[in-house]
Design a protein around this motif. Structure first.
Motif, mmCIF file in Angstrom:
data_model
loop_
_atom_site.group_PDB
_atom_site.id
_atom_site.type_symbol
_atom_site.label_atom_id
_atom_site.label_comp_id
_atom_site.label_asym_id
_atom_site.label_seq_id
_atom_site.Cartn_x
_atom_site.Cartn_y
_atom_site.Cartn_z
ATOM 1 N N GLY A 171 1.876 -3.132 -5.322
ATOM 2 C CA GLY A 171 3.277 -3.380 -5.612
ATOM 3 C C GLY A 171 3.862 -2.607 -6.778
ATOM 4 N N GLY A 172 3.247 -1.484 -7.133
ATOM 5 C CA GLY A 172 3.765 -0.710 -8.259
ATOM 6 C C GLY A 172 3.740 -1.486 -9.558
ATOM 7 N N SER A 173 2.776 -2.417 -9.691
ATOM 8 C CA SER A 173 2.733 -3.301 -10.862
ATOM 9 C C SER A 173 2.446 -2.576 -12.171
ATOM 10 C CB SER A 173 1.678 -4.402 -10.649
ATOM 11 O OG SER A 173 0.398 -3.841 -10.422
ATOM 12 N N LEU A 174 1.983 -1.324 -12.081
ATOM 13 C CA LEU A 174 1.747 -0.546 -13.298
ATOM 14 C C LEU A 174 3.030 0.125 -13.795
ATOM 15 C CD1 LEU A 174 -1.700 1.161 -12.518
ATOM 16 C CD2 LEU A 174 -1.256 -0.861 -13.927
ATOM 17 N N GLY A 175 4.097 -0.038 -13.015
ATOM 18 C CA GLY A 175 5.387 0.486 -13.436
ATOM 19 C C GLY A 175 5.764 1.826 -12.862
ATOM 20 N N PHE A 176 4.939 2.357 -11.966
ATOM 21 C CA PHE A 176 5.221 3.660 -11.346
ATOM 22 C C PHE A 176 5.419 3.462 -9.846
ATOM 23 C CE2 PHE A 176 2.249 4.282 -14.902
ATOM 24 C CZ PHE A 176 3.048 5.046 -15.745
ATOM 25 N N LYS A 177 6.597 3.863 -9.334
ATOM 26 C CA LYS A 177 6.902 3.545 -7.935
ATOM 27 C C LYS A 177 7.475 4.680 -7.092
ATOM 28 C CE LYS A 177 7.864 -1.341 -8.965
ATOM 29 N NZ LYS A 177 8.853 -2.438 -8.857
ATOM 30 N N ASN A 210 -2.790 3.165 -8.900
ATOM 31 C CA ASN A 210 -1.452 2.615 -8.699
ATOM 32 C C ASN A 210 -1.110 2.629 -7.207
ATOM 33 O OD1 ASN A 210 1.393 1.960 -9.648
ATOM 34 N ND2 ASN A 210 1.767 3.870 -8.548
ATOM 35 N N ALA A 211 -0.808 1.457 -6.646
ATOM 36 C CA ALA A 211 -0.416 1.355 -5.234
ATOM 37 C C ALA A 211 1.038 0.913 -5.172
ATOM 38 C CB ALA A 211 -1.306 0.362 -4.493
ATOM 39 N N ILE A 212 1.867 1.681 -4.483
ATOM 40 C CA ILE A 212 3.301 1.421 -4.539
ATOM 41 C C ILE A 212 3.765 0.289 -3.620
ATOM 42 C CG2 ILE A 212 3.915 3.707 -5.353
ATOM 43 C CD1 ILE A 212 4.462 4.584 -2.548
ATOM 44 N N TYR A 213 2.918 -0.117 -2.665
ATOM 45 C CA TYR A 213 3.300 -1.206 -1.762
ATOM 46 C C TYR A 213 2.474 -2.459 -2.058
ATOM 47 C CZ TYR A 213 5.508 2.670 0.669
ATOM 48 O OH TYR A 213 6.263 3.760 0.956
ATOM 49 N N GLY A 214 2.934 -3.592 -1.501
ATOM 50 C CA GLY A 214 2.281 -4.875 -1.748
ATOM 51 C C GLY A 214 0.870 -4.964 -1.192
ATOM 52 N N ALA A 215 0.193 -6.046 -1.547
ATOM 53 C CA ALA A 215 -1.212 -6.219 -1.185
ATOM 54 C C ALA A 215 -1.450 -6.305 0.315
ATOM 55 C CB ALA A 215 -1.763 -7.467 -1.872
ATOM 56 N N THR A 216 -0.437 -6.707 1.085
ATOM 57 C CA THR A 216 -0.608 -6.824 2.542
ATOM 58 C C THR A 216 -0.265 -5.532 3.273
ATOM 59 O OG1 THR A 216 1.656 -7.652 2.826
ATOM 60 C CG2 THR A 216 -0.092 -9.297 2.485
ATOM 61 N N SER A 217 0.197 -4.528 2.537
ATOM 62 C CA SER A 217 0.586 -3.264 3.160
ATOM 63 C C SER A 217 -0.617 -2.509 3.708
ATOM 64 C CB SER A 217 1.317 -2.378 2.145
ATOM 65 O OG SER A 217 1.406 -1.052 2.600
ATOM 66 N N SER A 275 19.532 4.701 -0.872
ATOM 67 C CA SER A 275 18.198 4.766 -1.484
ATOM 68 C C SER A 275 17.990 3.546 -2.367
ATOM 69 C CB SER A 275 18.072 6.046 -2.325
ATOM 70 O OG SER A 275 16.835 6.081 -3.006
ATOM 71 N N MET A 276 16.853 2.885 -2.203
ATOM 72 C CA MET A 276 16.524 1.733 -3.049
ATOM 73 C C MET A 276 15.032 1.434 -2.946
ATOM 74 S SD MET A 276 17.822 -1.620 -0.900
ATOM 75 C CE MET A 276 19.542 -1.159 -1.018
ATOM 76 N N PRO A 277 14.455 0.791 -3.976
ATOM 77 C CA PRO A 277 13.037 0.418 -3.924
ATOM 78 C C PRO A 277 12.774 -0.554 -2.770
ATOM 79 C CG PRO A 277 13.895 0.253 -6.162
ATOM 80 C CD PRO A 277 15.076 0.455 -5.264
ATOM 81 N N TRP A 278 11.579 -0.473 -2.202
ATOM 82 C CA TRP A 278 11.231 -1.327 -1.067
ATOM 83 C C TRP A 278 11.383 -2.806 -1.402
ATOM 84 C CZ3 TRP A 278 10.917 -1.078 3.920
ATOM 85 C CH2 TRP A 278 10.258 -2.090 4.631
ATOM 86 N N GLY A 279 11.080 -3.167 -2.624
ATOM 87 C CA GLY A 279 11.154 -4.572 -3.027
ATOM 88 C C GLY A 279 12.554 -5.163 -2.978
ATOM 89 N N GLU A 280 13.575 -4.313 -2.909
ATOM 90 C CA GLU A 280 14.959 -4.792 -2.885
ATOM 91 C C GLU A 280 15.545 -4.821 -1.476
ATOM 92 O OE1 GLU A 280 17.303 -2.443 -5.561
ATOM 93 O OE2 GLU A 280 15.865 -2.632 -7.213
#
Length: 325
Positions: free
Chosen positions: A65-71, A30-37, A186-191
């Motif tokens: 991108g936390g696509s497995l649901g864990f961020k 599980n990678a919490i940041y996007g593919a370009t990170s 505090s907020m997820p990076w994607g927001e």
């Protein structure tokens, strides 16, 4: 419900053990940041090295991108319970579960990459022990480039920080900005980008690398080099999965981990400067903090570090005392 989860975890481990017995292993990371990170790219290269050194017997599939649901804060528990075999984890985010993981994001504890690396090496045995406590094997860690303040207006004094709605990545950052009169969010990076667009926040505590990846020049103007911290991302593997691997497979993973750790530390320093140049090319202004701001930040940092040290015991406290100025 807990009983059902335990049964499911057991079934997953049983299936995995049978796969290992067959000689081929597939592990989700599980990678919490996007593919370009920077950190996700490091995890992807790590996966390639593992496959190479294990002669193809271990394949790690990185999920960006936390696509497995864990961020976030749940990541230690997610790996502990084998909800995901491996994960990239921002240490500061899980410091609420394990105190020692908050060290790398303590404000202004170190001021350059050399000091940050020395601190990491001193803390590594503590990180490894903490990971074991959470039923996982610590594999490697690398820092983000130093965190700065990315803002719409120029920051020259503490007065400029008053009421500033700043996205922070952990509790240490929130406390630091609150001490300076800011309003941490505090907020997820994607927001973050959309929140900057809509005015939910008006600044971000982050690195030049993340500012570049987020194209912050479209919504922000200034990057102030406050050298807040060199926060670490670590990669761990569930201990039951780890023990199910053969000795040769474990050696292959550790070899890859050591190699990618060295490379990622070098990459982090290089990206700090290269990303800064890209920000400048897009019209962003990069400044160093004024003496007034430095004085105020050091005062706020001292208070937070002192509070943190009250909960530190034994070896953790001994390490911190070496770096507290």
């Amino acid at each position: 419900m807990k009983h059902v989860k335990n049964i499911l975890s057991f079934m997953l481990m049983l299936m995995f053990s049978l796969t290992v017995f067959a000689g081929n292993v597939k592990l989700d990371l599980n990678a919490i940041y996007g593919a370009t990170s920077f950190h996700t790219q490091g995890a992807m290269e790590f996966a390639k090295l593992v496959e190479k050194y294990s002669n193809g017997s271990v394949k790690i599939i990185v999920h960006p991108g936390g696509s497995l649901g864990f961020k976030g804060p749940e990541l230690l528990k997610a790996v502990k319970d084998a909800q995901v075999p491996m994960s990239d984890i921002l240490m500061g985010v899980v410091a609420g579960s394990e105190h020692v993981f908050g060290i790398s994001s303590l404000p202004r504890l170190v001021s350059n990459f050399k000091e940050a690396r020395a601190l990491y090496e001193d803390c590594k045995p503590l990180y490894e022990k903490a990971a074991l406590k959470w039923n996982q094997k610590f594999l490697y860690a690398a820092p983000w480039p130093p965190s700065g303040l990315v803002t719409k207006k120029e920051i020259k004094s503490v007065a400029d920080l008053k009421g500033l709605k700043t996205r922070t990545y952990d509790k240490n950052g929130a406390k630091f900005l609150r001490e300076l009169g800011g309003s941490p969010v505090s907020m997820p990076w994607g927001e973050v980008y959309s929140s900057l667009r809509t005015g939910v926040i008006d600044s971000v505590l982050t690195s030049t690398e993340s500012a570049k990846n987020g194209k912050f020049w479209e919504v922000l103007k200034y990057f102030t080099n406050i050298y807040y911290a060199f926060p670490l991302n670590m990669v761990t593997i569930n201990l039951d999965y780890w023990k199910s691997l053969s000795k040769d497979q474990q050696k292959a993973i550790l070899k890859a981990a050591k190699e990618i750790e060295e490379k990622q530390w070098k990459n982090s320093e290089e990206r700090y400067f290269s990303a800064a140049e890209i920000l400048k090319k897009h019209g962003m202004v990069i400044n160093d903090p004024t003496p007034e701001l430095v004085k105020a930040m050091d005062k706020a940092a001292k208070k937070i570090i002192e509070e943190f040290m009250k909960k530190a015991k034994g070896k953790e406290r001994k390490v911190l005392e070496k770096y507290v100025k």
